[in-house]
Scaffold this motif. Structure first.
Motif, PDB file in Angstrom:
ATOM      1  N   ILE A  26      42.013  75.990  -8.555  1.00 28.30           N
ATOM      2  CA  ILE A  26      42.269  77.343  -8.040  1.00 28.30           C
ATOM      3  C   ILE A  26      43.661  77.409  -7.433  1.00 28.30           C
ATOM      4  O   ILE A  26      44.422  78.357  -7.677  1.00 28.30           O
TER       5      ILE A  26
ATOM      6  N   VAL B  96      40.259  74.956  -0.481  1.00 28.10           N
ATOM      7  CA  VAL B  96      40.578  75.497  -1.805  1.00 28.10           C
ATOM      8  C   VAL B  96      40.568  74.352  -2.815  1.00 28.10           C
ATOM      9  O   VAL B  96      41.242  73.339  -2.617  1.00 28.10           O
TER      10      VAL B  96
ATOM     11  N   ALA C 103      41.192  82.349  -0.849  1.00 28.94           N
ATOM     12  CA  ALA C 103      40.432  81.630  -1.888  1.00 28.94           C
ATOM     13  C   ALA C 103      39.602  80.484  -1.322  1.00 28.94           C
ATOM     14  O   ALA C 103      38.857  79.827  -2.059  1.00 28.94           O
TER      15      ALA C 103
ATOM     16  N   GLN D  95      46.279  77.542 -10.205  1.00 28.53           N
ATOM     17  CA  GLN D  95      46.372  78.848 -10.850  1.00 28.53           C
ATOM     18  C   GLN D  95      47.059  79.869  -9.949  1.00 28.53           C
ATOM     19  O   GLN D  95      47.849  80.704 -10.419  1.00 28.53           O
TER      20      GLN D  95
END
Length: 263
Positions: A51, A47, A25, A54
């Motif tokens: 994000i 990151v 990510a 989650q």
């Protein structure tokens, strides 16, 4: 014994699964921003926090991590926090915050937290403060003076970041006068340390106090003016009417460590 061995293997696989997701990510622009902001204090994957949050929530659900004991889940958190990457540490902190903090007794939580510091898993101001704001500060608010006093005892810790946590963990507690006497006790013992991250930790908490309780904060700034750094006075007294006066007094050639400005 077999269960312990199996969990140890499973723990490593679970932690690796999440760190791989965090790595996937990542984006270079975010990494560069953090690297520039933190000036290399800790390594970032790149990151963004929403994000990462989650991913942790999905990881917990998809692997049904609630099936594991509290001790096993704490071990998972520790496996993440010991990583050299900031986002992996954040993931462990997020898990602790969202899935364990409210169910642990405060002695369990304070003891576990102390271990993380003593093992050297926090080694920069960013992750230290993240941990304080998301885990330790809410623990004080939830459990009151008993937990607060235990965390305040870290003011005598050898580890710099644990020592910083002994004051930064009181940010929201500044809004409740029952903690003010304890906060001053911590400040009184820390302020003799001219290490920048101890000084700015004090400044941050006094700045928070200055919003709901400006007179109390100003009194403390004046009382410890000779020992607080110029950076703290310049940056953290901005919410006070006496901001310019305190800046001027801090630059006064008459100001010495023995000068009393508490009156």
């Amino acid at each position: 014994m077999t269960h312990a061995v199996n969990f140890e293997q499973r723990k490593q696989a679970l932690a690796e699964d999440l760190t791989v997701q965090l790595s996937s990510a990542a984006d270079e622009k975010t990494k560069q921003w953090f690297d520039n902001y933190l000036k290399g204090a800790i390594e970032y994957r790149g990151v963004k926090t929403p994000i990462a949050t989650q991913l942790v929530i999905s990881w917990q659900r998809e692997n049904d991590l609630s099936q594991y004991s509290t001790e096993e889940q704490l071990a998972l958190c520790k496996a993440l926090v010991q990583s050299r990457f900031a986002e992996d540490k954040f993931a462990g902190i997020i898990y602790l915050q969202k899935f364990l903090r409210k169910t642990l007794s405060w002695p369990q939580l304070v003891s576990f937290s102390a271990d993380l510091f003593e093992l050297g898993y926090f080694f920069d101001w960013s992750t230290t403060d993240w941990f304080c704001v998301r885990v330790l500060d809410p623990t004080i608010i939830q459990h009151g003076l008993a937990a607060a006093e235990a965390i305040a005892e870290w003011r005598s810790a050898q580890n710099l970041w644990q020592k910083r946590a002994s004051i930064v963990s009181f940010r929201r507690a500044t809004q409740d006068t029952q903690y003010h006497s304890l906060i001053e006790q911590v400040i009184k013992e820390l302020v003799v340390d001219d290490q920048r991250f101890i000084q700015t930790g004090i400044g941050w908490v006094l700045a928070d106090m200055s919003k709901p309780y400006p007179q109390e904060a100003e009194t403390l700034f004046r009382k410890y003016l000779s020992q607080l750094s110029r950076e703290v006075i310049d940056r953290h007294t901005k919410h006070l009417d006496a901001h310019q006066e305190l800046k001027r007094l801090k630059r006064s050639p008459q100001l010495t460590p023995s000068t009393s400005l508490s009156n």
